[in-house]
Each structure stands twice: as C-alpha cells, then as structure tokens.
Write a protein that holds these residues in place. Structure first.
Motif, PDB file in Angstrom:
ATOM      1  N   PRO A 180       0.801  -1.233   0.000  1.00 49.80           N
ATOM      2  CA  PRO A 180       0.000   0.000   0.000  1.00 49.80           C
ATOM      3  C   PRO A 180       0.828   1.274   0.000  1.00 49.80           C
ATOM      4  O   PRO A 180       0.404   2.293  -0.564  1.00 49.80           O
ATOM      5  N   SER A 181       1.994   1.228   0.617  1.00 49.68           N
ATOM      6  CA  SER A 181       2.807   2.448   0.697  1.00 49.68           C
ATOM      7  C   SER A 181       3.238   2.951  -0.671  1.00 49.68           C
ATOM      8  O   SER A 181       3.594   4.120  -0.826  1.00 49.68           O
ATOM      9  N   PHE A 270     -12.457   5.615 -12.560  1.00 50.69           N
ATOM     10  CA  PHE A 270     -11.987   4.259 -12.296  1.00 50.69           C
ATOM     11  C   PHE A 270     -10.485   4.222 -12.034  1.00 50.69           C
ATOM     12  O   PHE A 270     -10.016   3.489 -11.144  1.00 50.69           O
ATOM     13  N   ASP A 271      -9.719   4.983 -12.790  1.00 46.35           N
ATOM     14  CA  ASP A 271      -8.265   4.962 -12.600  1.00 46.35           C
ATOM     15  C   ASP A 271      -7.889   5.430 -11.199  1.00 46.35           C
ATOM     16  O   ASP A 271      -7.034   4.828 -10.537  1.00 46.35           O
ATOM     17  N   GLU A 272      -8.509   6.504 -10.749  1.00 45.18           N
ATOM     18  CA  GLU A 272      -8.193   6.993  -9.409  1.00 45.18           C
ATOM     19  C   GLU A 272      -8.688   6.023  -8.342  1.00 45.18           C
ATOM     20  O   GLU A 272      -8.023   5.823  -7.312  1.00 45.18           O
ATOM     21  N   ILE A 277      -7.722   2.090  -3.853  1.00 45.94           N
ATOM     22  CA  ILE A 277      -7.736   0.708  -3.368  1.00 45.94           C
ATOM     23  C   ILE A 277      -6.310   0.237  -3.101  1.00 45.94           C
ATOM     24  O   ILE A 277      -6.017  -0.396  -2.074  1.00 45.94           O
ATOM     25  N   GLY A 278      -5.413   0.569  -4.037  1.00 45.75           N
ATOM     26  CA  GLY A 278      -4.020   0.187  -3.838  1.00 45.75           C
ATOM     27  C   GLY A 278      -3.417   0.795  -2.591  1.00 45.75           C
ATOM     28  O   GLY A 278      -2.573   0.184  -1.928  1.00 45.75           O
ATOM     29  N   ALA A 279      -3.848   2.010  -2.248  1.00 44.92           N
ATOM     30  CA  ALA A 279      -3.276   2.719  -1.102  1.00 44.92           C
ATOM     31  C   ALA A 279      -3.803   2.213   0.232  1.00 44.92           C
ATOM     32  O   ALA A 279      -3.235   2.518   1.291  1.00 44.92           O
ATOM     33  N   LYS A 306      -6.771  -6.998  -0.233  1.00 44.17           N
ATOM     34  CA  LYS A 306      -6.809  -6.092   0.909  1.00 44.17           C
ATOM     35  C   LYS A 306      -7.231  -6.853   2.168  1.00 44.17           C
ATOM     36  O   LYS A 306      -8.066  -7.760   2.106  1.00 44.17           O
ATOM     37  N   ALA A 307      -6.691  -6.451   3.301  1.00 50.02           N
ATOM     38  CA  ALA A 307      -7.213  -6.919   4.578  1.00 50.02           C
ATOM     39  C   ALA A 307      -8.548  -6.214   4.803  1.00 50.02           C
ATOM     40  O   ALA A 307      -8.640  -4.990   4.659  1.00 50.02           O
TER      41      ALA A 307
END
Length: 767
Positions: A180-181, A270-272, A277-279, A306-307
């Motif tokens: 995530p970082s 969607f891109d953002e 989600i990645g973060a 993701k947790a």
C-alpha cells in the motif's frame, strides 16, 4: 442479421449516471467485449427522473425511468435488433412503477430470452415486490446471483429450481498485489496507515460507526487515516441534500479526529479508484444490516488483496467467513476498533490474510467473469425464447375521409417488377430491360408498399413488390464497405462497387420507414439490422441530399424508437451539417443551402425541419420553413401552377431557373415537405401549397396536361416544353403514388395544424 446469440442487449443503469449498477453494467460490457469482440453489446440505459446524461456511444437506447411508453419502445427496439439475449441488471429501485414493475412492460414487448442478474434477492419482500419479482422469475431463462446466499434464497424462498440459477461472482479489476505504501505519496499519506471506505455515501453504510471506531484506534495508532471516498448518493441529495455528510463531519469534529479522518467528497473515476484501493492498508465496510446479497466495493477490495474488516452482511460472511478477513457485529464501533488494531499490530498475519484473499480473488477478475457470462448467453440463445409474447405494434392507421377521388391502381407498379426488383425505366408503359434495376427505385418501392400496408385491400398485391424491393436492397448492401451499390444490369450483374451517396441515403430512408412501419416482424427485423449497419456511414458523406434522405428515414425510425441515442446523435449531426451549409450560403435574396437549386430540392428544407423536431432546435425548424417558403414562391408557372426547377439546367445563383424538363419527384417532395411545414406552422398556407404541387400531376401545370395515366396506373417521366415524356418509369410512377398517399393523408386531417409528431405526413418523405 447477426447469427443467433451474437448480439446481447444489456439493460441497466450506465455512467455517467452515478451508482453501483451503472458501474457494473459498464464494467461487464467492457469485459464481455474484450473477451469476444465479435459479439455486439448495445446498452439500454435507465435515466432517473429529472436527469439528462451524455451517454457514450455504446448506449443505444434510453429509458426515462417513469415513462411507461419508453419501456414498450425499448422492448420493440430490442426485438428488431435481432438480439439473441437480453441481459437485465435487476434492482427494484431503478425501474419505474411499484417495485420496478415497468420492467415487465419492456419484457412483454419482446420475445427475446432474458438473463436477469440479481443485485438484490429479498428474503422478506412486500406484496408489490413479491408480485413483480415472481413475474421476473417466470420471464427469465436464467437468474444470475453473485453468492451462495443468493442461490439459497431463490431456492428456499422463491422455489426456483437449481438449473435456472447461475452463480457468477461480482467482477473485479485485475489489479496487482502491491504494498500500500507504493500509492501513499500520490495522496499525501506518506507514513500513514490508510483505512478505506468507498462508494456512494448514504446512512445504510454505517460510516458513523467507522468514525467512532477511529477514536479508539488512534489512541495506539495515531498514524491512522480513515479515508472516505465517494459522493453522497444522488437520490439522497435530491431528498435531503448533504444532511448525512454534514452529520459525519460534525462527528469528526466532536471526536477531535480532523487529522485522522479525510473525506474525498466526489465521484472518482476508475483509474483513481484503483489507486485508492491500492493505497488502502485495511478496507472497512461497516454496513448496518445483513440483507445485502452483494457488494461491489467489497468484491473489488477483497479480490485486490486487501485486509478487510466488515460487519456480517450476507456477502461479507460468504467471502470472509473462512478467515480471509475480520467480521464484527453490527453497530459495534468497539469491535471495529479492536479488529483494526489487531491487524495493525500483527503485520505478518495481515499480509497472509491479504495473500489468501488475492489468490481467491483471481476467480473474480472480469476476464473470467465475462467468459462465464458468454457461456451462459450462448446456452440461453441456443434454447430460444421461452415465451410467446407478441411484439407490440405501433398504430400507423390514418384517417380515411375526404380522399382524392382517384382510385388506387397499381397495375404499372406490378408490371414494372419482377423477382429481382423494380425496373428503372420503361418504354412507354413497358419495362425497359436494357437499363436494369437500381437501388434508388427499389428504395422508393419499399417505402410506398410499407406505407400502404394499412390499406387492407392492397397488401396482398403489393407484397410481391415489397419483397422484391427488400431483397434487392439486401443484395445491394455491401456489409464490408457499409455502402449500397446502385445499378444492376438485367442479367443481375452489379455495375459498380459502391453507388452514389444519394442512393445510399435513399436506401437508409426506406429502411428507416420499414423498421418503424411494417407489420411484418421478419421484415422489420431485417430492416433494422441493415439500417443499423448503414445509417452511420451518412456522416462521412458530402452530398446534402444524402444527409437529407437519411434524416427522413431516421425521423420515421425515431418516431417509433425515440430512445435510440445513436440515431438521435447522427440525426443531430446531419441536421447541423445542413444548417451550416445554409448559414454559409444563404442571404436575404437567396434562401438556400447551395449556390444552385438542382433536384429533389424540397427534401433539404423538409429534412431541416425534421432535424429541428428531433433535436428540438427552433433555428433548424425556422430555416426549414423559410427555405421551403422561398422555394415554393419561386416554383410557380402560368396561372400560379406548380413549376418545378427543370432538369437539366437547374437554377444557378444569379441566373434564371430552368423551366423544363419538370420532374415528378419534385412535386412529390414538395407535397411531403409542405405537410411537415403544416405540422410546425399553423395556417392553411401549406395545405394550399401541398395541393398545388399534387395537382401538377393531374393537369394543373404549364401544359394543362395530366402526367398520371389513369389507364395504365403509371406516371409520365416529365413535363417538356411542348409535350409529355411518354415513358412511364419507376421513379415517376412511384412519385405519383407517394404524393397521392400524402394528399390522402392530408385530406383526412380535420384540424388546421397539429402540435404533435403523430400527425406527420402519411410517409412524410418520398422521392
């Protein structure tokens, strides 16, 4: 027409409408298209009350949620596209009527098999929901659920047999498994632990419990930032504004969490969203009740590794119950805080949880979901329709009083037609084989025969002509080039690879009329299939008459299928092209679209008026009226009779109009254009002008000689300086009967003018 099953129509919400089903419909369609590019996937979109969306091209038809007729029109449209399957995205609240019952109106207007994807499956429905959902079950060939719980409720509560239920998970994007970082810098969150909730904001999401949980979490993890991404749900905005969000913001201030809670109050693209989600270190979904059969946001985050901390609604229980996440009680901020702290305090266990979720999520990525939907659609299409619903046919009956005295006589039309099509030319009243056939005349024949279907005594004798004309046009259309060939020799050899732009426009016109007017479902299906492939080509043409002819067909088509957005867009573009021509050319003395007045002239103002009606553009209607009035004022001969601009010679700007050879199609076009003008502008002027043009055929002309031949049923090919052209070709004969049909229509109208499009001329456009 497309092979059975190769076209699937998706019915549901679609962006730019902001809701989960809109996103799902878009994502499903994109995945289906990528998996099988050859399958056509038009969308029928639901527009909520008071809204107006600029839909993308894949949305072919729009239903205004509370407009009952839109549902019937959509059902007919779907039937005529030749679709093998309808894919319905079902949620009670997106369709009009009690419990979304208007959807049933759509489904009753088509026999196309239905696959219903159920975004909600109610275990305790009210009476309206029970009635509507029961009928949807009966009408659907298959019901798609996204979880085992959905299957269980369908089976145990609704009595649906297992074979009819398909379990396909909610699709997710194929995102990489990342730390995530990696994304934290993008959002100014370096050094923070990110707890994420996203989606449209509404009270049922339980976000207040998440905020209260943060007050406990930050005591041991002050680096935590709870990010809430998403706009307030539009329906909630309409009902009570931002009241709920303001309550959440007040709660943040009350708890002193301004540095630990962040609102992204907007609908992110969607891109953002993928980056958010990645973060996320932990995804939190604190919904308030169990009866949620599926959650797209949960599926996205779980499948992305993701947790997850969640309350135990049905979908969450199913995904996380095996230990791939943490479940906490409803309305339990302390439980949420405890689960989040445990995950933050044990990074190794958190990482293992993420990896298990990511691996299980590979079965949920859109490419695999699309494969399962394609297989289901193929299966259903191969079974055929389970219903015997009748396609609702729009009324095309017209008044029959005060008709012209002439009796119908189609002897010459029949004489000029063989099994290949209608011959172009005649020597006197005999078919002239040397000149073969053409698309132009077969398009006109198809229009006439289609428009006369309601004349019961004529259907049988004209059916052969109509069939031959349609078959000719079908053969003329080159699907690879998207163009019509025009001329065919008597020995059935095409004389060109592509015909003129004008012949293409006339063919599109005839297909638009046929797709909207014919009784025959088979013929309508064929017409709409070829129309759909052919009419977009018009925008690349340079001939104003090709634009005009195309607009005539699109106008008729849209009278029956007003929700077809692609047709509306192209009509608007063609109308804009004509308007631009006029604005660049016309002045006070020359109110015309070009520097010459040539052939089929009234079609240009007629098309301009129709484009104005389609787009509700007052300027277009005004230009159509003033250019037609100008043209009719200059088309007058001795004693005020109609005198068409002659061919050849025409009328060049600054010169004098040629008086001969006067062509029948000019009089026909004038009649039709005047009838459109009559609808737009009150008064008897246009009635008189239409009658003046029609009477040209009957002897009120410069030679005081009838062009219509009562003996043969044909019409002479033109008016020359001292005599008639004795030949009676297809163009002239069809032109007369088209004008006759229009005048018959006009004389059946009692009011001086009409305010609605239901009183268009009988065909409102013939050449």
């Amino acid at each position: 027409m497309s092979p059975s099953g190769e076209k699937v129509v998706l019915v549901g919400n679609h962006p730019p409408r902001q809701c989960g089903i809109a996103t799902f419909t878009r994502d499903l369609r994109e995945a289906l298209s990528e998996a099988r590019p050859q399958r056509e996937l038009p969308v029928v979109a639901l527009t909520d009350p008071g809204q107006n969306y600029d839909y993308p091209d894949e949305v072919r038809f729009e239903i205004h949620q509370d407009e009952a007729r839109d549902y019937e029109d959509a059902g007919r449209f779907i039937s005529l596209t030749g679709a093998g399957v309808i894919s319905v995205q079902h949620e009670f609240g997106i369709f009009g009527g009690h419990a979304g019952e208007e959807l049933l109106r759509l489904l009753s207007a088509t026999e196309t098999p239905v696959v219903s994807t159920l975004h909600t499956v109610l275990a305790e429905p009210d009476d309206h929901q029970r009635r509507v959902f029961r009928k949807l079950i009966e009408r659907s060939a298959r019901l798609v659920v996204m979880s085992r719980k959905g299957r269980e409720i369908l089976r145990d509560v609704w009595g649906v047999e297992d074979w009819k239920i398909a379990e396909i998970p909610h699709g997710i994007p194929d995102l990489p498994f990342v730390d995530p970082s990696f994304h934290h810098e993008r959002f100014g969150l370096i050094g923070r632990k990110v707890i994420l909730t996203f989606g449209l904001i509404s009270p049922g999401k339980g976000i207040e419990d998440g905020i209260r949980a943060m007050a406990e979490v930050v005591k041991t993890h002050p680096e935590v930032c709870y990010v809430i991404v998403g706009a307030t749900h539009p329906a909630l905005i309409r009902e009570c504004g931002e009241e709920y969000r303001e309550e959440l913001e007040a709660l943040v201030q009350e708890l002193g969490l301004e540095g630990n809670v962040r609102f992204e109050n907007r609908y992110v693209d969607f891109d953002e969203l993928q980056e958010w989600i990645g973060a996320a270190d932990i995804y939190l979904t604190p919904y308030l009740n169990s009866a949620q059969i599926t959650s797209g946001t949960l599926a996205y985050c779980y499948g992305s590794g993701k947790a997850v901390v969640s309350t135990p609604y049905w979908h969450a229980e199913e995904l996380l119950g095996s230990g791939n996440g943490r479940l906490v009680g409803f309305r339990d901020p302390e439980g949420i805080a405890k689960a989040i702290r445990e995950l933050l305090d044990d990074p190794a266990s958190c990482l293992m949880m993420r990896k298990r979720a990511f691996l299980e999520g590979r079965e949920m990525i859109w490419s695999r979901v699309a494969e399962r939907y394609h297989a289901l659609f193929d299966e259903v299409a191969s079974e055929g329709s389970p219903v015997a619903a009748s396609v609702v046919r729009p009324s095309s009956a017209s008044p029959r009083s005060e008709e012209p005295a002439l009796e119908w006589n189609f002897d010459h039309v029949l004489r000029m037609t063989d099994s290949t099509g209608m011959f172009q030319h005649a020597r006197y009243a005999l078919p002239w084989f040397d000149h073969g056939y053409c698309t132009d005349d077969n398009a006109r024949a198809l229009i006439l025969c289609t428009q006369l279907e309601d004349e019961e005594s004529f259907v049988s004798e004209l059916d052969r002509v109509r069939t031959a004309a349609a078959a000719f046009l079908d053969a003329a259309f080159d699907r690879e080039r998207k163009r019509f060939r025009n001329f065919m020799s008597f020995d059935r050899r095409w004389m060109e690879e592509s015909g003129s732009e004008d012949s293409h426009g006339r063919a599109v016109w005839s297909l638009g009329v046929t797709s909207a007017k014919t009784r025959s479902k088979a013929l309508r299906g064929w017409a709409i299939d070829v129309f759909d492939a052919a009419f977009p080509t018009l925008v690349d043409f340079t001939s104003p008459r090709s634009w005009a002819f195309g607009l005539l067909g699109i106008s008729d088509y849209l009278d029956t299928y007003p929700g077809d957005l692609k047709a509306r867009r192209i009509a608007a573009e063609l109308g804009a092209k004509l308007l631009d021509l006029y604005d660049r050319t016309a002045d006070e003395d020359w109110r015309w679209f070009e520097d010459s007045v040539t052939y089929d002239n009234p079609r240009l103002p007629q098309a301009m008026m129709l484009a104005g009606e389609i787009t509700d553009n007052a300027r277009m209607k005004q230009v159509g009226l003033e250019s037609l009035r100008w043209l009719m004022e200059h088309q007058q001969g001795s004693g005020g009779c109609f005198r068409a601009v002659g061919s050849p010679g025409y009328w060049e700007r600054g010169g004098e109009p040629a008086s001969y050879d006067q062509q029948p199609l000019e009089a026909t076009a004038a009649v039709a254009a005047c009838l459109v003008a009559r609808r737009i502008e009150n008064g008897r002027y246009w009635d008189k002008e239409a009658a003046r043009a029609y009477e040209w055929f009957l002897g009120r002309n410069d030679l005081r000689t009838p062009l219509y031949d009562r003996e043969t049923g044909g019409c002479h090919d033109g008016l020359q300086p001292s005599r008639l052209n004795r030949n009676q070709g297809a163009e002239s004969t069809l032109a007369f009967w088209m004008a006759h049909a229009d005048m018959r229509r006009l004389r059946g109208i009692k009011e001086p003018a009409a305010e609605t499009r239901s009183l268009k001329p009988f065909h409102h456009a013939y050449a």
